[in-house]
Write an enzyme that holds these catalytic residues in place. Structure first.
Site, short mmCIF file in Angstrom:
data_model
loop_
_atom_site.label_atom_id
_atom_site.label_comp_id
_atom_site.label_asym_id
_atom_site.label_seq_id
_atom_site.Cartn_x
_atom_site.Cartn_y
_atom_site.Cartn_z
N ASP A 83 -21.91 -0.03 15.91
CA ASP A 83 -21.93 1.59 16.88
C ASP A 83 -22.22 0.95 18.49
O ASP A 83 -23.25 -0.45 18.62
CB ASP A 83 -22.98 2.64 16.51
CG ASP A 83 -22.63 3.05 15.06
OD1 ASP A 83 -21.34 3.40 14.99
OD2 ASP A 83 -23.92 4.06 14.05
N HIS A 86 -1.41 -3.46 8.48
CA HIS A 86 -1.35 -2.64 9.53
C HIS A 86 -2.95 -3.00 10.41
O HIS A 86 -2.45 -3.13 11.45
CB HIS A 86 -1.83 -1.24 8.96
CG HIS A 86 -1.45 -0.28 8.26
ND1 HIS A 86 -0.91 -0.60 6.69
CD2 HIS A 86 -0.27 0.24 8.13
CE1 HIS A 86 0.02 0.45 6.15
NE2 HIS A 86 0.40 0.91 7.44
N GLU A 134 -5.55 5.58 7.56
CA GLU A 134 -4.08 5.65 6.96
C GLU A 134 -4.60 7.35 7.18
O GLU A 134 -6.00 8.16 6.73
CB GLU A 134 -4.73 5.69 5.75
CG GLU A 134 -5.60 4.02 5.29
CD GLU A 134 -6.62 3.87 5.53
OE1 GLU A 134 -7.06 4.24 5.87
OE2 GLU A 134 -6.87 2.29 5.31
N ASP A 185 -0.13 4.15 8.44
CA ASP A 185 -1.54 4.24 9.59
C ASP A 185 -1.15 4.76 10.71
O ASP A 185 0.13 4.54 11.34
CB ASP A 185 -1.63 3.02 9.76
CG ASP A 185 -3.02 2.58 8.08
OD1 ASP A 185 -2.93 3.09 7.62
OD2 ASP A 185 -3.77 1.77 9.41
N CYS A 220 -10.45 2.17 11.97
CA CYS A 220 -10.76 0.88 11.90
C CYS A 220 -10.08 -0.08 12.81
O CYS A 220 -9.25 0.16 13.77
CB CYS A 220 -10.45 -0.06 10.64
SG CYS A 220 -11.08 -0.09 9.04
N GLU A 234 1.12 -0.49 0.08
CA GLU A 234 0.06 0.13 -0.14
C GLU A 234 0.87 1.16 -0.21
O GLU A 234 0.65 2.46 -0.60
CB GLU A 234 -0.68 -0.04 1.02
CG GLU A 234 -1.85 -1.18 1.30
CD GLU A 234 -2.59 -1.01 2.26
OE1 GLU A 234 -3.89 -0.97 2.58
OE2 GLU A 234 -2.45 -0.56 3.32
N HIS A 280 -20.66 2.62 12.36
CA HIS A 280 -19.66 3.81 11.59
C HIS A 280 -18.55 3.29 12.01
O HIS A 280 -17.26 4.19 11.70
CB HIS A 280 -20.24 5.07 12.66
CG HIS A 280 -20.94 5.78 11.74
ND1 HIS A 280 -22.51 5.38 12.51
CD2 HIS A 280 -21.39 6.39 11.02
CE1 HIS A 280 -23.54 5.80 12.17
NE2 HIS A 280 -23.31 6.73 10.74
N TYR A 319 -12.76 -7.48 6.99
CA TYR A 319 -13.60 -6.51 7.61
C TYR A 319 -14.47 -7.21 8.24
O TYR A 319 -14.67 -8.27 7.90
CB TYR A 319 -14.15 -5.38 6.42
CG TYR A 319 -13.73 -4.54 6.05
CD1 TYR A 319 -13.12 -2.79 6.04
CD2 TYR A 319 -12.70 -4.62 4.85
CE1 TYR A 319 -12.61 -2.47 6.52
CE2 TYR A 319 -11.66 -3.49 4.37
CZ TYR A 319 -11.41 -2.15 5.09
OH TYR A 319 -10.84 -1.33 4.35
#
Length: 243
Positions: free
Chosen positions: A123, A176, A199, A65, A90, A61, A159, A118
């Site tokens: 929330d 990361h 990031e 981060d 994240c 990448e 979120h 992921y």
């Protein structure tokens, strides 16, 4: 010294003082002045509840981060991260804890370029409103970093983006997600092996690269390390299995 957030800090561009920033010195293969901080120093910053910056390989990448332990993610630190990053916050975590919280992978067939794992987004339900503010996202992250939180404490979707850590960490996957959890584990004083990452971005919305990250780290007094050095540190210290 760790950064101090003030209204003046937020008012100014985080890269506008690049010409005036004093660059760290150290020779590289191409003769440029450059150096990274030690893994030991970065671990100590995580132990103290501070941010560090970790950069991955230039052929991957090539991004840096911000990393901090989940339990140390205060509203002030959330505001700082949101201001200077892409804003997609994240929370890398070990799989066992994600299973306890009943947070499955977001999709069964992961076709993302680096197979970032992921999970369903969340929330925290208690004391929050829409979930998007710095204070609300801080509450969600800290709840993910608490050993007492239950699955029913989270609304889904949300979120904040939990990520599933690959067993073996950076020796298995040089990303990361794994680096951040490895740093939290190495710190040795956190209740849950959970980190917070995002990031770093430039003011024009593009991603900060290594030279940009030097300026950013210098301005805010943050330790800047490479994931490559973390891999070498683990091998050198015999941390070849999950630890």
């Amino acid at each position: 010294m760790q950064f101090q957030i003030s209204p003046q800090n937020f008012k100014n561009s985080h890269f506008q003082d690049a010409e005036d920033a004093e660059m760290p010195q150290g020779p590289t293969a191409n003769g440029d002045a450059y150096e990274f901080d030690s893994i030991e120093d970065a671990v100590e910053e995580i132990r103290r509840g501070n941010f560090i910056i970790a950069v991955d390989n230039e052929d991957r990448e090539n991004e840096g981060d911000l990393i901090i332990a989940a339990e140390d993610f205060t509203p002030e630190k959330a505001a700082f991260m949101i201001r200077y990053t892409s804003g997609i916050i994240c929370v890398p975590m070990v799989g066992a804890r994600l299973d306890e919280l009943e947070l499955p992978l977001m999709v069964e067939n992961n076709t993302e370029s680096h197979r970032t794992a992921y999970t369903v987004t969340v929330d925290y339900k208690h004391g929050t409103t829409t979930g998007i503010s710095a204070a609300d996202r801080s509450a969600t992250v800290k709840a993910l970093g608490s050993p007492t939180t239950q699955p029913s404490d989270f609304a889904r979707p949300g979120h904040v983006f939990p990520l599933r850590y690959a067993p073996g960490g950076v020796l298995t996957r040089v990303g990361h997600t794994e680096a951040s959890v490895d740093f939290v584990k190495l710190a040795g004083n956190k209740k849950v092996a959970a980190a917070t990452i995002c990031e770093i971005a430039l003011d024009d919305g593009t991603m900060a690269r290594r030279d940009d990250l030097k300026v950013f780290a210098k301005r805010w007094g943050l330790k800047l390390v490479t994931i490559k050095d973390l891999v070498a540190y683990r091998v050198r210290h015999g941390l070849r299995e999950d630890f």
